[in-house]
Write an enzyme that holds these catalytic residues in place. Sequence first.
Site, PDB file in Angstrom:
ATOM      1  N   SER A  34       0.825  -1.215   0.000  1.00 42.91           N
ATOM      2  CA  SER A  34       0.000   0.000   0.000  1.00 42.91           C
ATOM      3  C   SER A  34       0.855   1.260   0.000  1.00 42.91           C
ATOM      4  O   SER A  34       0.401   2.311   0.429  1.00 42.91           O
ATOM      5  CB  SER A  34      -0.932   0.017   1.214  1.00 42.91           C
ATOM      6  OG  SER A  34      -1.828  -1.060   1.196  1.00 42.91           O
TER       7      SER A  34
ATOM      8  N   TYR B 107      -0.014  -2.303  10.406  1.00 40.36           N
ATOM      9  CA  TYR B 107      -0.276  -2.546   8.986  1.00 40.36           C
ATOM     10  C   TYR B 107       0.907  -2.087   8.138  1.00 40.36           C
ATOM     11  O   TYR B 107       1.378  -2.812   7.255  1.00 40.36           O
ATOM     12  CB  TYR B 107      -1.543  -1.811   8.581  1.00 40.36           C
ATOM     13  CG  TYR B 107      -1.940  -1.963   7.137  1.00 40.36           C
ATOM     14  CD1 TYR B 107      -2.353  -3.193   6.633  1.00 40.36           C
ATOM     15  CD2 TYR B 107      -1.914  -0.866   6.273  1.00 40.36           C
ATOM     16  CE1 TYR B 107      -2.735  -3.328   5.305  1.00 40.36           C
ATOM     17  CE2 TYR B 107      -2.290  -1.000   4.943  1.00 40.36           C
ATOM     18  CZ  TYR B 107      -2.695  -2.224   4.466  1.00 40.36           C
ATOM     19  OH  TYR B 107      -3.063  -2.350   3.149  1.00 40.36           O
TER      20      TYR B 107
END
Length: 259
Positions: free
Chosen positions: A155, A168
Amino acid sequence: MEERVALITGVSRRAGIAAAVARRFAATGYRLQLTGLPGYDEAQPYGGDPEGIPGLLAELEQLTGDPDVTRFRAADLTSPTAPAELVETAVRAHGRLDVVVSAHTYSTGTALGTLDADEVDRHLVVNVRANLLLAEAFAAAFRAGSGGRLVLFSSGQRLGPMPTELAYAASKAGVENLTRQLGCLLMPQGITVNCVNPGPTDTGWASAEDLAAGGHLFPGGRWGQPDDAARLVEWLCSADGGWVTGQVIDSEGGFNRYG
């Protein structure tokens, strides 16, 4: 490329990137083993897709005209045996496995000062350990000698901070590093390994207000769409993508994190 077999993880919502990849693969002759955990999405603020799996399977059957082309099996990737079981399921169902697209993820808020050890571990287990075990199981099952493809997802964490999602961000940094490690290790076996960073993508998790407010951060004036990522995955998994390996590819439409 006909009759190639792909395992796609992270399939639960029709608006997701994994579903978009499945559509493209089905349209070009792949046989598919899909997996996901719809309950994870149902527990998120954006909610699940009640017609997600049945609806997607119906779409794919209409595309291919064959109900046996696509299989689905739910799997919880916190289980250490799940990755190998998924690879085994794909090979048993379709006779071979050529491609793994690992589009699953685990993401919850983990800001400094609120960290919980179990929650940090869960990010690392699902996002890093499961991908490493998937790669190992896929490499052990791959027999074609060439044309193997493993596509992971990131991401863009290295491109800017994510202060409310520290676990994350750390786990996805691990995925990017795995891409570079595995790219060298698996290329001699005929498997390329790449990682796609699709940038902010409208998969139904963002509100209409978020979409409108963030539009100016994209030079093209729109957020990414699932098929933007799926087109890149399709190319990486094609014969034309065979010379690209060990790469983290930022396909974000020029997204400007700093506005």
